[in-house]
Design a protein around this motif. Sequence first.
Motif, PDB file in Angstrom:
ATOM      1  N   ASP A 210       1.518  24.339  10.846  1.00 36.94           N
ATOM      2  CA  ASP A 210       2.655  23.669  10.229  1.00 36.94           C
ATOM      3  C   ASP A 210       2.187  22.319   9.680  1.00 36.94           C
ATOM      4  O   ASP A 210       1.703  21.464  10.418  1.00 36.94           O
ATOM      5  CB  ASP A 210       3.736  23.466  11.300  1.00 36.94           C
ATOM      6  CG  ASP A 210       5.047  22.919  10.745  1.00 36.94           C
ATOM      7  OD1 ASP A 210       5.039  22.333   9.648  1.00 36.94           O
ATOM      8  OD2 ASP A 210       6.075  23.074  11.428  1.00 36.94           O
ATOM      9  N   THR A 211       2.315  22.137   8.373  1.00 35.67           N
ATOM     10  CA  THR A 211       1.963  20.848   7.759  1.00 35.67           C
ATOM     11  C   THR A 211       3.184  20.219   7.102  1.00 35.67           C
ATOM     12  O   THR A 211       3.063  19.435   6.162  1.00 35.67           O
ATOM     13  CB  THR A 211       0.838  21.020   6.714  1.00 35.67           C
ATOM     14  OG1 THR A 211       1.266  21.948   5.706  1.00 35.67           O
ATOM     15  CG2 THR A 211      -0.449  21.511   7.358  1.00 35.67           C
TER      16      THR A 211
ATOM     17  N   THR B 205       0.881  11.661  13.998  1.00 36.77           N
ATOM     18  CA  THR B 205       0.352  11.937  15.341  1.00 36.77           C
ATOM     19  C   THR B 205       0.210  13.435  15.595  1.00 36.77           C
ATOM     20  O   THR B 205      -0.851  13.915  16.019  1.00 36.77           O
ATOM     21  CB  THR B 205       1.267  11.315  16.413  1.00 36.77           C
ATOM     22  OG1 THR B 205       1.341   9.894  16.193  1.00 36.77           O
ATOM     23  CG2 THR B 205       0.725  11.593  17.807  1.00 36.77           C
ATOM     24  N   LYS B 206       1.291  14.177  15.339  1.00 38.28           N
ATOM     25  CA  LYS B 206       1.226  15.618  15.600  1.00 38.28           C
ATOM     26  C   LYS B 206       0.260  16.308  14.658  1.00 38.28           C
ATOM     27  O   LYS B 206      -0.459  17.237  15.066  1.00 38.28           O
ATOM     28  CB  LYS B 206       2.627  16.235  15.489  1.00 38.28           C
ATOM     29  CG  LYS B 206       3.497  16.002  16.713  1.00 38.28           C
ATOM     30  CD  LYS B 206       4.799  16.774  16.649  1.00 38.28           C
ATOM     31  CE  LYS B 206       5.778  16.135  15.689  1.00 38.28           C
ATOM     32  NZ  LYS B 206       7.125  16.733  15.775  1.00 38.28           N
ATOM     33  N   LEU B 207       0.211  15.877  13.391  1.00 42.23           N
ATOM     34  CA  LEU B 207      -0.692  16.548  12.454  1.00 42.23           C
ATOM     35  C   LEU B 207      -2.150  16.287  12.810  1.00 42.23           C
ATOM     36  O   LEU B 207      -2.986  17.192  12.716  1.00 42.23           O
ATOM     37  CB  LEU B 207      -0.408  16.103  11.021  1.00 42.23           C
ATOM     38  CG  LEU B 207      -1.196  16.905   9.970  1.00 42.23           C
ATOM     39  CD1 LEU B 207      -0.794  18.382  10.014  1.00 42.23           C
ATOM     40  CD2 LEU B 207      -0.983  16.344   8.571  1.00 42.23           C
TER      41      LEU B 207
ATOM     42  N   ALA C 280      -2.058  26.703   5.661  1.00 38.63           N
ATOM     43  CA  ALA C 280      -1.212  25.530   5.877  1.00 38.63           C
ATOM     44  C   ALA C 280       0.198  25.884   5.434  1.00 38.63           C
ATOM     45  O   ALA C 280       0.398  26.450   4.354  1.00 38.63           O
ATOM     46  CB  ALA C 280      -1.745  24.336   5.089  1.00 38.63           C
ATOM     47  N   GLY C 281       1.181  25.572   6.268  1.00 38.38           N
ATOM     48  CA  GLY C 281       2.542  25.981   5.962  1.00 38.38           C
ATOM     49  C   GLY C 281       3.527  24.828   5.925  1.00 38.38           C
ATOM     50  O   GLY C 281       3.532  23.974   6.809  1.00 38.38           O
TER      51      GLY C 281
ATOM     52  N   ASP D   4       6.545  22.850  14.447  1.00 39.46           N
ATOM     53  CA  ASP D   4       7.177  21.768  15.203  1.00 39.46           C
ATOM     54  C   ASP D   4       8.665  21.648  14.884  1.00 39.46           C
ATOM     55  O   ASP D   4       9.342  20.768  15.409  1.00 39.46           O
ATOM     56  CB  ASP D   4       6.484  20.423  14.912  1.00 39.46           C
ATOM     57  CG  ASP D   4       7.051  19.725  13.685  1.00 39.46           C
ATOM     58  OD1 ASP D   4       7.255  20.405  12.646  1.00 39.46           O
ATOM     59  OD2 ASP D   4       7.302  18.501  13.758  1.00 39.46           O
ATOM     60  N   GLY D   5       9.170  22.525  14.005  1.00 42.60           N
ATOM     61  CA  GLY D   5      10.558  22.352  13.600  1.00 42.60           C
ATOM     62  C   GLY D   5      11.286  23.652  13.343  1.00 42.60           C
ATOM     63  O   GLY D   5      10.716  24.746  13.439  1.00 42.60           O
TER      64      GLY D   5
END
Length: 428
Positions: A50-51, A58-60, A84-85, A155-156
């Motif tokens: 997930d991008t 931070t998460k990326l 990459a999504g 993440d979402g």
Amino acid sequence: MAEFSASVYQNEFLPDGGTDVNAIVTLTCSGAGAAGQTGGGDAGEIIIVDTSGSMGRTKLEAAKTAAAAAVDQVIDGTWFAVVAGSHQAYLAYPPVRSGAGLVRMDAAARHGAHQAIAQFRADGGTAMGTWLTLAGRLFDSVPALAQRHAILLTDGENHNETPEQLSTAIAGVAGRFQCDCRGVGVDWQVAEVRRIAQALLGSVDIIPDAAQMQQVFAELMQRSMGRGVAEAQLRVWAPQGAEVLFVRQVAPTVEDLSARRTPVNALTSGYPTGSWGDESRDFHVSVRLAAKGLGQEQLASRVQLVVGEQVVAQGLVKARWSDDDSLTTRINPEVAHYTGQTELAEAIQDGLAAKAVGDEETATTKLGRAVQLAAATGNDEATSKLRKVVDIDDPDTGTVRLRRAVDKADEMALDTASTKTTRVRTQG
């Protein structure tokens, strides 16, 4: 070469007029070897990251490190790609526009993948269906693949597609590859990601802290690389006139396979189990027979594991009619245990769903039942996670009180772990 064995646990005695036969069939694989290295065909791996903009820096950055760690675990010679999504999906590596969308892993490819991952930027929305659809096309671009596996990180929530669009995408790739799904943080929907994982014979779990991603991704890829049996089918035969009520995997996780049934012949059905490493899995098979006279016997089911078209393990489920109450009323511990574990998963999910909509009475009842079942079946992990959501007054009766302040990550961890089971302590 992989070796398989089968064991059957059941009470084969039925009372006069009895019709339903239940059995737990344990299938074990040893010597599975490494993915794509056993002569059964090539293996393919796709890492989907997930991008979207919600990933933030931070998460990326943690996701980049995790994806690179997964790349490092891919065995040389394995076909692989990195996707990459966001609200769309793009092939980050290999840098191709036609032909094969995957490349064989070697030192140069590993370096190139690391460089591509380092260029990820957080931007855009979330449309997981497009990620899955691209992965399916990439796998299909290498027809020789016998084993296809992906890791998906999000993440979402899936805001940029309708539920129907996601369902269509999932249906379009089901049976084409397996996918283990992980959600980082607390802003994703467990039920949404679980739909993907279950349809694609994979697992779902939460990564509460982004710093944990690297270890999780490395372990997921190591596990996949250890599955040297590309694909196996569970086949269930039942006699003429019998009805197979359900077929479920019950360990290490609860997965109802009934809806995945495909006919093999008039009396035999096949159920996909995906790829195998060195492991044991338990399956609950329930068959309804026509009642026979006292003293009669019948083969209720023949349960086989088939690799290619070769039967590699077989277990026989039997039925015997008796008027001896000491035999017919005996409860098989394995069947009882896994029936409780299946109900436990449902109670947790139903309880959390009720809690989410403010139905505290139903939530308390369901989660109380979950506490009772977890205690009765010895599922210490479930009990530990339930304690973070409810205060337990009496585990034996399932008397609980909803906790007023609950960390969302703890609630999601309980939800994702609801289908994980423990083996019956008396089995052996």
